[in-house]
Design an enzyme around this catalytic site. Structure first.
Site, PDB file in Angstrom:
ATOM      1  N   HIS A 117      68.712  68.046  82.678  1.00 59.63           N
ATOM      2  CA  HIS A 117      68.693  69.101  83.693  1.00 59.63           C
ATOM      3  C   HIS A 117      67.940  70.358  83.293  1.00 59.63           C
ATOM      4  O   HIS A 117      67.867  71.305  84.080  1.00 59.63           O
ATOM      5  CB  HIS A 117      70.118  69.517  84.064  1.00 59.63           C
ATOM      6  CG  HIS A 117      70.842  68.517  84.908  1.00 59.63           C
ATOM      7  ND1 HIS A 117      70.767  68.518  86.282  1.00 59.63           N
ATOM      8  CD2 HIS A 117      71.643  67.489  84.584  1.00 59.63           C
ATOM      9  CE1 HIS A 117      71.510  67.530  86.757  1.00 59.63           C
ATOM     10  NE2 HIS A 117      72.055  66.888  85.738  1.00 59.63           N
ATOM     11  N   LYS A 144      71.345  82.705  93.559  1.00 58.05           N
ATOM     12  CA  LYS A 144      71.414  81.673  92.523  1.00 58.05           C
ATOM     13  C   LYS A 144      71.961  82.379  91.286  1.00 58.05           C
ATOM     14  O   LYS A 144      72.097  83.608  91.288  1.00 58.05           O
ATOM     15  CB  LYS A 144      70.033  81.075  92.238  1.00 58.05           C
ATOM     16  CG  LYS A 144      68.945  82.136  92.039  1.00 58.05           C
ATOM     17  CD  LYS A 144      67.550  81.523  91.869  1.00 58.05           C
ATOM     18  CE  LYS A 144      66.920  80.999  93.134  1.00 58.05           C
ATOM     19  NZ  LYS A 144      66.681  79.576  93.131  1.00 58.05           N
ATOM     20  N   ARG A 145      72.290  81.653  90.214  1.00 62.29           N
ATOM     21  CA  ARG A 145      72.730  82.326  88.995  1.00 62.29           C
ATOM     22  C   ARG A 145      71.682  83.359  88.564  1.00 62.29           C
ATOM     23  O   ARG A 145      70.482  83.164  88.778  1.00 62.29           O
ATOM     24  CB  ARG A 145      72.971  81.294  87.879  1.00 62.29           C
ATOM     25  CG  ARG A 145      74.194  80.418  88.101  1.00 62.29           C
ATOM     26  CD  ARG A 145      75.466  81.230  88.199  1.00 62.29           C
ATOM     27  NE  ARG A 145      75.769  81.864  86.932  1.00 62.29           N
ATOM     28  CZ  ARG A 145      76.696  81.458  86.067  1.00 62.29           C
ATOM     29  NH1 ARG A 145      77.444  80.407  86.362  1.00 62.29           N
ATOM     30  NH2 ARG A 145      76.905  82.084  84.938  1.00 62.29           N
ATOM     31  N   THR A 195      68.229  73.246  93.880  1.00 61.80           N
ATOM     32  CA  THR A 195      68.757  72.563  95.056  1.00 61.80           C
ATOM     33  C   THR A 195      68.996  73.590  96.159  1.00 61.80           C
ATOM     34  O   THR A 195      69.004  73.231  97.335  1.00 61.80           O
ATOM     35  CB  THR A 195      70.070  71.819  94.744  1.00 61.80           C
ATOM     36  OG1 THR A 195      70.928  72.691  93.997  1.00 61.80           O
ATOM     37  CG2 THR A 195      69.799  70.552  93.953  1.00 61.80           C
TER      38      THR A 195
HETATM   39  N1  PLP Z   1      75.360  78.128  93.274  1.00 58.33           N
HETATM   40  C1  PLP Z   1      75.778  77.693  94.462  1.00 58.33           C
HETATM   41  C2  PLP Z   1      77.091  78.183  94.998  1.00 58.33           C
HETATM   42  C3  PLP Z   1      75.009  76.797  95.203  1.00 58.33           C
HETATM   43  O1  PLP Z   1      75.450  76.328  96.384  1.00 58.33           O
HETATM   44  C4  PLP Z   1      73.781  76.388  94.691  1.00 58.33           C
HETATM   45  C5  PLP Z   1      72.947  75.535  95.525  1.00 58.33           C
HETATM   46  O2  PLP Z   1      72.345  74.607  95.262  1.00 58.33           O
HETATM   47  C6  PLP Z   1      73.381  76.834  93.420  1.00 58.33           C
HETATM   48  C7  PLP Z   1      74.184  77.728  92.760  1.00 58.33           C
HETATM   49  C8  PLP Z   1      72.078  76.422  92.798  1.00 58.33           C
HETATM   50  O3  PLP Z   1      71.049  77.229  93.256  1.00 58.33           O
HETATM   51  P1  PLP Z   1      69.552  77.111  92.701  1.00 58.33           P
HETATM   52  O4  PLP Z   1      69.129  75.699  92.895  1.00 58.33           O
HETATM   53  O5  PLP Z   1      68.781  78.065  93.554  1.00 58.33           O
HETATM   54  O6  PLP Z   1      69.589  77.531  91.268  1.00 58.33           O
END
Ligand code: PLP
Length: 786
Positions: free
Chosen positions: A309, A500-501, A608
């Site tokens: 990942h 996102k994080r 995602t």
């Molecule tokens: N956090 C939450 C609550 C999410 O629903 C998602 C969605 O995929 C993520 C994190 C991951 O986000 P990203 O793919 O933009 O890092």
């Protein structure tokens, strides 16, 4: 008119005549980021409208009830949410699949923002109980830690261990409208009966039990390794128990009974977190079942597959040998044995190549001796996959180049996906319904059918309806923000969302520099046309990640100045969205106009969130990174706002040397923004507050924010220009939705099933109603399947 009320005249095909000897899929993950369960259950069972109606008759409001449920936050972000989407897709495809993980008593912390800083609060998610789970004490199992290895005449024994009991809790995982319910089994820790609480005063005696009982997320510590082994040891015992039960009555000899193990058991490792499953299965086969090493190794390799990942070196697990030796002494011996045979093989193929042996060893020497868990997973699996095309290519040609040279056919790509049930039907019923009116409802289980929407790109009525649904979602989200946080935002401004994080590689700092740039432009020429924007940034910082916490503080500091400047007025607003989590994602994503996916090329494995925005009618501003590349491939690059360095450009810049100062000297608007942040313009009470952040950007920015700044700002100008033309914007939105079909996790899981688990296509069909697929074993006293 909700989609789940529509009549489904779907006739499920007959199941394969395979008795009970079929492949079972085990998805092992330290994280399952499930969010809420109520509405998802109603949708997958086709009961949503009936329930809404019944609740209404009682004088209650379903949405209000749904808000009471706590999120199951047993994950951090993308990786954990992927596991949750995969459970939904595996059940929907009728696979005999199980999720196995840990029942954490505290989920990911709740984030509060105090004076612009992140404050963490414990997530006591079980305090009111959990109606979705069922304890299964009849399947409780012991897990051993510490102790020593004894070489007896009868074989090798791991003795004098401390025991923790693993108590499973089952949560049902319903497929979408297919009479299938799978199981997610999460292990909770219990002290054994003979465990004497008074011994807790004896140092060492309690170490094994108490921390696991109050398990939380800990990084890089002994407790984390304990958690990883705990889930692995309990799960493998459960899998082998079930495997042996499926052989009940068979005439096979004890010598050959495990020959069919890889045909009946596929174990997918979600990152290296459950990697100890590889030496643990070897220990069970060799020490307990007395299989010869070579045979045990062949079965083990054919059983496991590993999903990578991340390629960021700091995120790759490397456990100190000393720690593993103390906690799991027999496993360390087995890892050394695996390594010896692996290195012998490489030495045979590549004579006199000592450096290759060093690079490929499972053990890293020099300083603290460590086990490279990714190397262990690659060697112990028959398949290794990345999570988007570009990422899988980097995995194969850069990070694990030597391993791919050895076994090129082992390396695969499985582009991530999201479940359209939660991420469209549940969170955006207006859009789901509108799509169903145009192309029928079958797209819910075959998302590739969204391409049928291409016909309607020039349909004026459809364009207006798509725009209207978006506007309604924006108004609803604005109302939510006003109610919960007392902040007012303008629903006719562009909602520019970056959730996102918080991490340097995701470059929230670049977004922040764009905000400051827009602010300065408005102030320089207040009369000039400015397309109004509401910039929404949200995400949690790891509690020990200082720079990420400073980024949150900076966003809030900039927001404070921008939001209170009368010259700016309602043209620009900055919102830091507190406590971003699954249930909040479900609210903000459908309300988004512009999705920010701006990681440095080569750093975001897939993403995602990017897919969720695309499916929900947002346009993407993004780099050619992770799954953005495939989104652009599906929709056409002209239908995304792609900017900045590609992976090759980043590599090139690394070669010639990245000098942040040069961009600062050359770009006056960048210079102005940085000077303001550095001089305390946004932190007048503490002028030096952000000097570490600025210092990092100049001298050790691994993610090269300044190098993409100019292209990013220019691209944002194009975004604003298009937003002025609502019709052209919405047409681009429709082209994106029509191209989002590839990003269903149903497609992803079908690829895992075909290429990694080797499930027969007939097994992928959906079984008929009221006929148990799971004959024979795992019956509870009341007859439900375990
Ligand atoms: N956090 C939450 C609550 C999410 O629903 C998602 C969605 O995929 C993520 C994190 C991951 O986000 P990203 O793919 O933009 O890092």
């Amino acid at each position: 008119g909700n989609i789940s009320s529509l009549k489904f005249n779907f006739v499920p095909p007959r199941p394969p005549a395979c008795g009970f000897l079929f492949q079972r899929i085990y998805y092992l993950s330290l994280e399952f980021y499930m969010g809420r369960t109520l509405q998802n259950t109603m949708i997958n069972l086709g009961l949503q409208n009936a329930c809404d109606e019944a609740i209404y008759q009682l004088g209650l409001d379903m949405e209000e009830l749904e808000e009471i449920e706590e999120d199951a936050g047993l994950g951090n972000g993308g990786l954990g949410r992927l596991a949750a989407c995969f459970l939904d897709s595996m059940a929907t495809l009728g696979l005999a699949a199980y999720g196995y993980g840990i029942r954490y008593e505290y989920g990911i912390f709740n984030q509060k923002i105090r004076d612009g800083w992140q404050v963490e609060e414990a997530d006591d998610w079980l305090r009111h109980g959990n109606p979705w789970e069922k304890a299964r004490p009849e399947y409780m199992l012991p897990v051993h830690f510490y102790g020593r290895v004894e070489h007896a005449a009868t074989g090798i024994k791991w003795i004098d261990t401390q025991v923790v009991l693993a108590l499973p809790y089952d949560t049902p995982v319903p497929g979408y409208m297919n009479n299938t319910v799978n199981t997610m089994r999460l292990w909770s820790a219990r002290a054994p009966n003979d465990f004497n609480l008074r011994d807790c005063n004896v140092p060492g005696q309690c170490d094994a039990v108490l921390p696991l009982l109050c398990s939380q997320f800990f990084e890089g510590k002994e407790l984390r390794l304990k958690q990883e082994y705990f889930v692995v040891a309990a799960t493998l015992q459960d899998i082998i128990r079930r495997f042996k039960a499926s052989k009940f009555g068979s005439t096979e000899s004890v010598r050959t009974v495990f020959d069919s193990f890889p045909d009946q058991v596929a174990i997918q490792l979600n990152d290296t977190h459950p990697a100890m499953a590889i030496p643990e299965l070897m220990r069970i086969f060799v020490d307990i079942e007395k299989l010869p090493w070579n045979k045990a190794w062949d079965i083990t390799k054919r059983t496991f597959a590993y999903t990578n990942h991340t390629v960021l070196p700091e995120a790759l697990e490397r456990w100190p040998v000393d720690l593993v030796e103390k906690l799991l002494p027999r496993h360390l011996q087995i890892i050394y044995e695996i390594n010896q045979r692996h290195l012998d093989h490489i030495a045979f193929l590549f004579p006199n190549d000592v450096d290759r042996l060093r690079r490929m060893s499972l053990i890293e020497e020099g300083g603290t001796k460590r086990i490279n868990m990714a190397h262990l997973c690659i060697v112990g699996s028959h398949a290794v996959n990345g999570v988007a095309k570009i990422h899988s290519e980097i995995v194969k040609t850069q990070v694990f180049e030597d391993f791919a040279a050895l076994e090129p056919e082992k390396f695969q790509n499985k582009t991530n996906g999201i479940t359209p049930r939660r991420w469209l039907l549940l969170c955006n019923p207006g859009l789901a319904e509108l799509i169903a009116e145009k192309i029928g409802e079958d797209y819910v289980r075959d998302l590739s059918q969204l391409t049928k929407l291409h016909k309607f790109v020039d349909d004026d009525l459809f364009i207006r309806e798509v725009a209207k649904v978006k506007q309604e979602n924006k108004v609803k989200f604005a109302q939510y923000l006003e109610k919960e946080y007392k902040v007012k935002i303008n629903p006719s401004s562009m909602f520019d969302v970056h959730v996102k994080r918080i991490h340097e590689y995701k470059r929230q700092l670049m977004n922040c520099l764009h905000i400051v740039t827009m602010y300065n432009r408005i102030r320089r020429d207040p009369a000039k046309l400015f397309v109004p924007r509401t910039v929404i940034i949200g995400g949690k910082a790891a509690p020990g990640y200082h720079m990420a916490k400073m980024i949150i503080k900076l966003i809030n500091a900039v927001g404070h100045v921008v939001n209170n400047d009368p010259v700016v007025g309602s043209k620009l607003k900055v919102i830091f969205l507190e406590n971003y989590r699954v249930s909040l994602a479900e609210k903000v994503i459908p309300a988004t106009d512009l999705s920010e996916q701006i990681s440095t090329a080569g750093t975001e494995a897939s993403g995602t969130g990017n897919m969720k925005f695309m499916l929900n009618g947002a346009l993407t501003i993004g780099t050619m990174d992770g799954a953005n590349v495939e989104m652009a491939e599906e929709a056409g690059e002209e239908n995304l706002f792609i900017f900045g360095m590609r992976v090759e450009d980043v590599t090139e810049l690394d070669k010639e040397g990245y000098h942040a100062q040069e961009y600062y000297n050359r770009l006056p608007e960048l210079k102005q923004a940085i000077d303001q942040i550095r001089s305390g313009f946004f932190s007048p009470k503490e002028p030096d507050l952000f000097k570490d952040v600025v210092n990092m950007l100049f001298h050790h920015d691994r993610f090269k924010v300044f190098a993409d700044y100019e292209a990013y700002v220019k691209c944002q100008e194009k975004v604003s220009e298009l937003y002025l033309n609502s019709k052209a914007w919405t047409k681009m939105v429709i082209r994106n939705i029509a191209a989002a079909g590839k990003f269903s996790s149903d497609r992803t899981i079908k690829e895992y099933a075909r290429d990694i688990w080797h499930v027969e296509p007939s097994d992928l069909k959906i079984p008929p109603p009221n006929e148990p697929r799971d004959a024979g074993e795992d019956k509870t006293p009341n007859g439900t399947a375990a």
